[in-house]
Design a protein around this motif. Structure first.
Motif, PDB file in Angstrom:
ATOM      1  N   THR A 128       0.850  -1.191   0.000  1.00 64.67           N
ATOM      2  CA  THR A 128       0.000   0.000   0.000  1.00 64.67           C
ATOM      3  C   THR A 128       0.885   1.240   0.000  1.00 64.67           C
ATOM      4  OG1 THR A 128      -0.050   0.206   2.411  1.00 64.67           O
ATOM      5  CG2 THR A 128      -1.743  -1.199   1.380  1.00 64.67           C
ATOM      6  N   ILE A 129       0.293   2.393  -0.254  1.00 64.68           N
ATOM      7  CA  ILE A 129       1.044   3.651  -0.241  1.00 64.68           C
ATOM      8  C   ILE A 129       1.642   3.891   1.140  1.00 64.68           C
ATOM      9  CG2 ILE A 129       0.805   6.164  -0.393  1.00 64.68           C
ATOM     10  CD1 ILE A 129      -1.228   5.691  -2.614  1.00 64.68           C
ATOM     11  N   LEU A 130       0.886   3.592   2.172  1.00 64.07           N
ATOM     12  CA  LEU A 130       1.387   3.800   3.529  1.00 64.07           C
ATOM     13  C   LEU A 130       2.571   2.886   3.815  1.00 64.07           C
ATOM     14  CD1 LEU A 130      -1.926   4.207   5.535  1.00 64.07           C
ATOM     15  CD2 LEU A 130      -0.279   5.964   4.908  1.00 64.07           C
ATOM     16  N   GLU A 131       2.503   1.649   3.367  1.00 59.50           N
ATOM     17  CA  GLU A 131       3.613   0.725   3.570  1.00 59.50           C
ATOM     18  C   GLU A 131       4.858   1.200   2.828  1.00 59.50           C
ATOM     19  OE1 GLU A 131       1.241  -3.494   4.228  1.00 59.50           O
ATOM     20  OE2 GLU A 131       1.572  -2.782   2.191  1.00 59.50           O
ATOM     21  N   LEU A 132       4.666   1.690   1.600  1.00 55.21           N
ATOM     22  CA  LEU A 132       5.799   2.207   0.837  1.00 55.21           C
ATOM     23  C   LEU A 132       6.378   3.447   1.496  1.00 55.21           C
ATOM     24  CD1 LEU A 132       4.426   1.736  -2.780  1.00 55.21           C
ATOM     25  CD2 LEU A 132       6.169   0.360  -1.628  1.00 55.21           C
ATOM     26  N   ASN A 133       5.516   4.318   2.014  1.00 53.04           N
ATOM     27  CA  ASN A 133       5.973   5.513   2.706  1.00 53.04           C
ATOM     28  C   ASN A 133       6.808   5.133   3.935  1.00 53.04           C
ATOM     29  OD1 ASN A 133       6.098   8.349   3.192  1.00 53.04           O
ATOM     30  ND2 ASN A 133       4.531   8.098   4.757  1.00 53.04           N
ATOM     31  N   ASP A 134       6.326   4.152   4.709  1.00 49.12           N
ATOM     32  CA  ASP A 134       7.069   3.687   5.882  1.00 49.12           C
ATOM     33  C   ASP A 134       8.413   3.082   5.477  1.00 49.12           C
ATOM     34  OD1 ASP A 134       4.987   4.509   7.501  1.00 49.12           O
ATOM     35  OD2 ASP A 134       4.127   2.492   7.726  1.00 49.12           O
ATOM     36  N   LEU A 135       8.440   2.362   4.358  1.00 49.85           N
ATOM     37  CA  LEU A 135       9.682   1.774   3.865  1.00 49.85           C
ATOM     38  C   LEU A 135      10.695   2.853   3.514  1.00 49.85           C
ATOM     39  CD1 LEU A 135      11.405  -0.628   2.851  1.00 49.85           C
ATOM     40  CD2 LEU A 135      10.232  -0.396   0.653  1.00 49.85           C
ATOM     41  N   VAL A 136      10.248   3.875   2.801  1.00 46.73           N
ATOM     42  CA  VAL A 136      11.141   4.969   2.418  1.00 46.73           C
ATOM     43  C   VAL A 136      11.719   5.642   3.660  1.00 46.73           C
ATOM     44  CG1 VAL A 136      11.240   7.263   1.337  1.00 46.73           C
ATOM     45  CG2 VAL A 136      10.092   5.378   0.164  1.00 46.73           C
ATOM     46  N   LYS A 137      10.862   5.917   4.649  1.00 47.50           N
ATOM     47  CA  LYS A 137      11.327   6.551   5.881  1.00 47.50           C
ATOM     48  C   LYS A 137      12.349   5.679   6.597  1.00 47.50           C
ATOM     49  CE  LYS A 137       7.269   9.375   6.781  1.00 47.50           C
ATOM     50  NZ  LYS A 137       6.113   9.599   7.659  1.00 47.50           N
ATOM     51  N   ALA A 138      12.096   4.376   6.642  1.00 46.55           N
ATOM     52  CA  ALA A 138      13.017   3.462   7.312  1.00 46.55           C
ATOM     53  C   ALA A 138      14.369   3.426   6.602  1.00 46.55           C
ATOM     54  CB  ALA A 138      12.414   2.055   7.377  1.00 46.55           C
ATOM     55  N   ILE A 139      14.356   3.415   5.283  1.00 43.51           N
ATOM     56  CA  ILE A 139      15.610   3.407   4.514  1.00 43.51           C
ATOM     57  C   ILE A 139      16.363   4.720   4.730  1.00 43.51           C
ATOM     58  CG2 ILE A 139      16.577   3.457   2.171  1.00 43.51           C
ATOM     59  CD1 ILE A 139      14.347   1.414   1.411  1.00 43.51           C
ATOM     60  N   GLU A 140      15.639   5.834   4.717  1.00 45.54           N
ATOM     61  CA  GLU A 140      16.272   7.129   4.944  1.00 45.54           C
ATOM     62  C   GLU A 140      16.945   7.173   6.312  1.00 45.54           C
ATOM     63  OE1 GLU A 140      13.541  10.162   2.262  1.00 45.54           O
ATOM     64  OE2 GLU A 140      12.962   9.811   4.333  1.00 45.54           O
ATOM     65  N   GLU A 141      16.251   6.693   7.341  1.00 42.89           N
ATOM     66  CA  GLU A 141      16.804   6.709   8.692  1.00 42.89           C
ATOM     67  C   GLU A 141      17.975   5.740   8.841  1.00 42.89           C
ATOM     68  OE1 GLU A 141      13.615   6.036  11.459  1.00 42.89           O
ATOM     69  OE2 GLU A 141      12.525   7.806  10.783  1.00 42.89           O
ATOM     70  N   GLU A 142      17.822   4.541   8.296  1.00 38.69           N
ATOM     71  CA  GLU A 142      18.859   3.510   8.445  1.00 38.69           C
ATOM     72  C   GLU A 142      20.169   3.887   7.763  1.00 38.69           C
ATOM     73  OE1 GLU A 142      20.698   0.030   9.669  1.00 38.69           O
ATOM     74  OE2 GLU A 142      18.719   0.729  10.277  1.00 38.69           O
ATOM     75  N   PHE A 143      20.067   4.480   6.576  1.00 37.90           N
ATOM     76  CA  PHE A 143      21.268   4.749   5.786  1.00 37.90           C
ATOM     77  C   PHE A 143      21.646   6.227   5.731  1.00 37.90           C
ATOM     78  CE2 PHE A 143      19.465   0.798   4.097  1.00 37.90           C
ATOM     79  CZ  PHE A 143      20.531  -0.054   4.346  1.00 37.90           C
ATOM     80  N   GLY A 144      20.877   7.080   6.394  1.00 38.10           N
ATOM     81  CA  GLY A 144      21.191   8.499   6.432  1.00 38.10           C
ATOM     82  C   GLY A 144      21.118   9.168   5.067  1.00 38.10           C
ATOM     83  N   VAL A 145      20.139   8.760   4.263  1.00 36.78           N
ATOM     84  CA  VAL A 145      19.962   9.318   2.919  1.00 36.78           C
ATOM     85  C   VAL A 145      18.586   9.945   2.827  1.00 36.78           C
ATOM     86  CG1 VAL A 145      21.532   7.664   1.818  1.00 36.78           C
ATOM     87  CG2 VAL A 145      19.101   7.124   2.001  1.00 36.78           C
ATOM     88  N   THR A 146      18.332  10.613   1.710  1.00 32.72           N
ATOM     89  CA  THR A 146      17.013  11.184   1.478  1.00 32.72           C
ATOM     90  C   THR A 146      16.525  10.765   0.102  1.00 32.72           C
ATOM     91  OG1 THR A 146      15.703  13.192   1.368  1.00 32.72           O
ATOM     92  CG2 THR A 146      17.969  13.373   0.636  1.00 32.72           C
ATOM     93  N   ALA A 147      15.218  10.577  -0.023  1.00 28.14           N
ATOM     94  CA  ALA A 147      14.640  10.171  -1.294  1.00 28.14           C
ATOM     95  C   ALA A 147      14.245  11.377  -2.139  1.00 28.14           C
ATOM     96  CB  ALA A 147      13.411   9.289  -1.051  1.00 28.14           C
ATOM     97  N   ALA A 148      14.570  12.572  -1.666  1.00 31.31           N
ATOM     98  CA  ALA A 148      14.232  13.784  -2.415  1.00 31.31           C
ATOM     99  C   ALA A 148      15.047  13.849  -3.697  1.00 31.31           C
ATOM    100  CB  ALA A 148      14.506  15.017  -1.563  1.00 31.31           C
TER     101      ALA A 148
END
Length: 122
Positions: free
Chosen positions: A16-36
């Motif tokens: 779902t969109i919410l699951e994908l949003n949570d995934l992006v946030k988790a990746i950003e936090e874990e690896f110190g990157v941004t999806a912008a």
């Protein structure tokens, strides 16, 4: 460890969109990157700043007093199921629609403001 790329893609298709949003946030936090998206070169950026935006993101900033009506409006706008629409509303401020033409964004804003929500464009 080898990644099974196709299995990951298949899982993402069913998310779902919410699951994908949570995934992006988790990746950003874990690896110190941004999806912008990266910032364009200075010359191109200055020219783009003077022009009207061709696409905007519609952000629900405040729900207001009529949460149920806002959830119904979000469902109508996004075509999400009840659970996903409620999740977006509960997480406000949250992006409701991405890369929308300014005219369409204004229509979305009007629909949400009609039920008491506050909307901004990014």
């Amino acid at each position: 460890m080898a990644l099974d790329t196709q299995a990951i893609v298949d899982q993402l298709k069913d998310a779902t969109i919410l699951e994908l949003n949570d995934l992006v946030k988790a990746i950003e936090e874990e690896f110190g990157v941004t999806a912008a998206a990266p910032v364009a070169a200075a010359g191109a950026g200055a020219a783009a700043a003077d022009a009207e935006p061709t696409e905007v993101n519609v952000e629900l900033t405040e729900v207001g007093q009529e949460k149920v009506k806002v959830i119904k409006a979000v469902r109508e706008i996004t075509e999400l199921g009840l659970k996903d629409a409620k999740g977006l509303v509960d997480k406000a401020p949250s992006i409701i629609k991405e890369a929308v033409a300014p005219e369409d964004a204004e229509a979305i804003k009007a629909k949400l403001e009609e039920v008491g929500a506050t909307v901004t464009f990014k």
